[in-house]
Write a protein that holds these residues in place. Structure first.
Motif, PDB file in Angstrom:
ATOM      1  N   LYS A  47       0.838  -1.199   0.000  1.00 16.48           N
ATOM      2  CA  LYS A  47       0.000   0.000   0.000  1.00 16.48           C
ATOM      3  C   LYS A  47       0.878   1.256   0.000  1.00 16.48           C
ATOM      4  CE  LYS A  47      -3.541   2.173   2.885  1.00 16.48           C
ATOM      5  NZ  LYS A  47      -4.362   2.008   4.084  1.00 16.48           N
ATOM      6  N   THR A  48       1.909   1.255   0.816  1.00 18.60           N
ATOM      7  CA  THR A  48       2.843   2.383   0.879  1.00 18.60           C
ATOM      8  C   THR A  48       3.595   2.541  -0.433  1.00 18.60           C
ATOM      9  OG1 THR A  48       3.094   2.064   3.256  1.00 18.60           O
ATOM     10  CG2 THR A  48       4.815   3.324   2.148  1.00 18.60           C
ATOM     11  N   ALA A  49       4.012   1.429  -1.032  1.00 20.69           N
ATOM     12  CA  ALA A  49       4.745   1.474  -2.307  1.00 20.69           C
ATOM     13  C   ALA A  49       3.876   2.032  -3.426  1.00 20.69           C
ATOM     14  CB  ALA A  49       5.256   0.081  -2.662  1.00 20.69           C
ATOM     15  N   VAL A  50       2.592   1.694  -3.430  1.00 23.09           N
ATOM     16  CA  VAL A  50       1.673   2.218  -4.449  1.00 23.09           C
ATOM     17  C   VAL A  50       1.564   3.729  -4.303  1.00 23.09           C
ATOM     18  CG1 VAL A  50      -0.753   2.322  -5.154  1.00 23.09           C
ATOM     19  CG2 VAL A  50       0.352   0.111  -4.829  1.00 23.09           C
ATOM     20  N   GLU A  51       1.365   4.206  -3.086  1.00 25.38           N
ATOM     21  CA  GLU A  51       1.234   5.651  -2.894  1.00 25.38           C
ATOM     22  C   GLU A  51       2.535   6.373  -3.271  1.00 25.38           C
ATOM     23  OE1 GLU A  51      -0.061   9.033   0.319  1.00 25.38           O
ATOM     24  OE2 GLU A  51      -0.759   6.983   0.627  1.00 25.38           O
ATOM     25  N   ARG A  52       3.669   5.786  -2.938  1.00 28.25           N
ATOM     26  CA  ARG A  52       4.960   6.391  -3.312  1.00 28.25           C
ATOM     27  C   ARG A  52       5.097   6.489  -4.831  1.00 28.25           C
ATOM     28  NH1 ARG A  52       9.380   3.383  -0.334  1.00 28.25           N
ATOM     29  NH2 ARG A  52       7.502   2.396  -0.246  1.00 28.25           N
ATOM     30  N   ALA A  53       4.690   5.451  -5.551  1.00 33.22           N
ATOM     31  CA  ALA A  53       4.758   5.458  -7.013  1.00 33.22           C
ATOM     32  C   ALA A  53       3.834   6.528  -7.584  1.00 33.22           C
ATOM     33  CB  ALA A  53       4.390   4.081  -7.569  1.00 33.22           C
ATOM     34  N   VAL A  54       2.645   6.646  -7.031  1.00 33.40           N
ATOM     35  CA  VAL A  54       1.676   7.629  -7.519  1.00 33.40           C
ATOM     36  C   VAL A  54       2.203   9.048  -7.305  1.00 33.40           C
ATOM     37  CG1 VAL A  54      -0.638   8.575  -7.128  1.00 33.40           C
ATOM     38  CG2 VAL A  54      -0.299   6.100  -7.280  1.00 33.40           C
ATOM     39  N   ARG A  55       2.873   9.287  -6.191  1.00 31.19           N
ATOM     40  CA  ARG A  55       3.399  10.630  -5.897  1.00 31.19           C
ATOM     41  C   ARG A  55       4.455  11.074  -6.911  1.00 31.19           C
ATOM     42  NH1 ARG A  55       1.235  12.866  -1.726  1.00 31.19           N
ATOM     43  NH2 ARG A  55       0.364  11.616  -0.048  1.00 31.19           N
ATOM     44  N   ARG A  56       5.055  10.138  -7.633  1.00 28.99           N
ATOM     45  CA  ARG A  56       6.049  10.481  -8.665  1.00 28.99           C
ATOM     46  C   ARG A  56       5.400  11.034  -9.938  1.00 28.99           C
ATOM     47  NH1 ARG A  56       8.691   5.589  -7.041  1.00 28.99           N
ATOM     48  NH2 ARG A  56       7.656   4.521  -8.735  1.00 28.99           N
ATOM     49  N   ALA A  57       4.105  10.839 -10.083  1.00 30.34           N
ATOM     50  CA  ALA A  57       3.420  11.304 -11.294  1.00 30.34           C
ATOM     51  C   ALA A  57       3.447  12.833 -11.349  1.00 30.34           C
ATOM     52  CB  ALA A  57       1.978  10.798 -11.321  1.00 30.34           C
ATOM     53  N   GLU A  58       3.731  13.353 -12.521  1.00 31.81           N
ATOM     54  CA  GLU A  58       3.768  14.800 -12.706  1.00 31.81           C
ATOM     55  C   GLU A  58       2.369  15.378 -12.579  1.00 31.81           C
ATOM     56  OE1 GLU A  58       5.003  17.836 -16.225  1.00 31.81           O
ATOM     57  OE2 GLU A  58       6.177  16.008 -15.994  1.00 31.81           O
ATOM     58  N   GLY A  59       2.239  16.445 -11.805  1.00 34.79           N
ATOM     59  CA  GLY A  59       0.953  17.111 -11.647  1.00 34.79           C
ATOM     60  C   GLY A  59       0.140  16.632 -10.460  1.00 34.79           C
ATOM     61  N   ILE A  60       0.721  15.744  -9.649  1.00 41.55           N
ATOM     62  CA  ILE A  60       0.000  15.218  -8.484  1.00 41.55           C
ATOM     63  C   ILE A  60      -0.186  16.314  -7.445  1.00 41.55           C
ATOM     64  CG2 ILE A  60       0.320  13.749  -6.424  1.00 41.55           C
ATOM     65  CD1 ILE A  60      -0.807  12.232  -8.713  1.00 41.55           C
ATOM     66  N   GLY A  61      -1.389  16.402  -6.934  1.00 38.19           N
ATOM     67  CA  GLY A  61      -1.702  17.309  -5.841  1.00 38.19           C
ATOM     68  C   GLY A  61      -2.202  16.484  -4.672  1.00 38.19           C
ATOM     69  N   THR A  62      -3.508  16.374  -4.569  1.00 37.39           N
ATOM     70  CA  THR A  62      -4.137  15.645  -3.475  1.00 37.39           C
ATOM     71  C   THR A  62      -4.347  14.178  -3.859  1.00 37.39           C
ATOM     72  OG1 THR A  62      -5.300  17.643  -2.802  1.00 37.39           O
ATOM     73  CG2 THR A  62      -6.153  15.562  -1.963  1.00 37.39           C
ATOM     74  N   ILE A  63      -3.974  13.297  -2.924  1.00 38.21           N
ATOM     75  CA  ILE A  63      -4.218  11.860  -3.097  1.00 38.21           C
ATOM     76  C   ILE A  63      -5.123  11.404  -1.961  1.00 38.21           C
ATOM     77  CG2 ILE A  63      -3.217   9.545  -3.097  1.00 38.21           C
ATOM     78  CD1 ILE A  63      -0.637  10.765  -4.170  1.00 38.21           C
ATOM     79  N   VAL A  64      -6.202  10.730  -2.315  1.00 39.84           N
ATOM     80  CA  VAL A  64      -7.085  10.111  -1.336  1.00 39.84           C
ATOM     81  C   VAL A  64      -6.827   8.614  -1.432  1.00 39.84           C
ATOM     82  CG1 VAL A  64      -9.467   9.748  -0.606  1.00 39.84           C
ATOM     83  CG2 VAL A  64      -8.794  11.945  -1.610  1.00 39.84           C
ATOM     84  N   ASN A  65      -6.148   8.091  -0.424  1.00 42.45           N
ATOM     85  CA  ASN A  65      -5.756   6.689  -0.436  1.00 42.45           C
ATOM     86  C   ASN A  65      -6.816   5.866   0.288  1.00 42.45           C
ATOM     87  OD1 ASN A  65      -4.605   4.172  -0.158  1.00 42.45           O
ATOM     88  ND2 ASN A  65      -2.562   4.967   0.203  1.00 42.45           N
ATOM     89  N   GLN A  66      -7.648   5.169  -0.481  1.00 45.85           N
ATOM     90  CA  GLN A  66      -8.686   4.304   0.082  1.00 45.85           C
ATOM     91  C   GLN A  66      -8.320   2.830  -0.098  1.00 45.85           C
ATOM     92  OE1 GLN A  66     -12.290   5.643  -1.902  1.00 45.85           O
ATOM     93  NE2 GLN A  66     -12.546   7.326  -0.463  1.00 45.85           N
ATOM     94  N   LEU A  67      -7.034   2.575  -0.322  1.00 46.35           N
ATOM     95  CA  LEU A  67      -6.570   1.199  -0.471  1.00 46.35           C
ATOM     96  C   LEU A  67      -6.705   0.474   0.861  1.00 46.35           C
ATOM     97  CD1 LEU A  67      -3.336   1.961  -2.514  1.00 46.35           C
ATOM     98  CD2 LEU A  67      -5.420   0.899  -3.390  1.00 46.35           C
ATOM     99  N   THR A  68      -7.087  -0.770   0.803  1.00 37.66           N
ATOM    100  CA  THR A  68      -7.174  -1.598   2.005  1.00 37.66           C
ATOM    101  C   THR A  68      -6.236  -2.782   1.842  1.00 37.66           C
ATOM    102  OG1 THR A  68      -9.023  -2.875   1.112  1.00 37.66           O
ATOM    103  CG2 THR A  68      -9.574  -0.954   2.460  1.00 37.66           C
ATOM    104  N   THR A  69      -5.953  -3.422   2.952  1.00 39.11           N
ATOM    105  CA  THR A  69      -5.097  -4.608   2.904  1.00 39.11           C
ATOM    106  C   THR A  69      -5.890  -5.825   3.348  1.00 39.11           C
ATOM    107  OG1 THR A  69      -4.262  -4.156   5.122  1.00 39.11           O
ATOM    108  CG2 THR A  69      -2.960  -3.325   3.288  1.00 39.11           C
TER     109      THR A  69
END
Length: 81
Positions: A47-69
């Motif tokens: 879950k943490t790795a997914v959010e870290r990868a998403v933060r690398r995307a150009e233009g990212i502002g707000t992320i709402v992480n609703q991922l569950t494990t």
């Protein structure tokens, strides 16, 4: 192209590029520049790795992480007797 659609494509590009998360079942919705992640993953570290990868995307502002494990007890069902 629609800016939200462009951002969604960029997020998926980052998820497909990162070997730690490639192949994860993550749904990405972008509305008004806000990126929402949904899905069920095998671990908190994934879950943490997914959010870290998403933060690398150009233009990212707000992320709402609703991922569950997946709970470890649910991952392996006990045999039926």
């Amino acid at each position: 192209m629609n800016p939200d659609l462009e951002l969604r494509h960029e997020v998926f590009a980052q998820l497909n590029w990162d070997p730690a998360v490639v192949g994860c079942d993550v749904d990405v919705c972008v509305e008004g520049g806000v990126v929402t992640l949904q899905g069920r993953l095998a671990s908190e570290s994934l879950k943490t790795a997914v959010e870290r990868a998403v933060r690398r995307a150009e233009g990212i502002g707000t992320i709402v992480n609703q991922l569950t494990t997946v709970d470890a007890h649910q991952a392996v069902a006990p045999p039926k007797l």
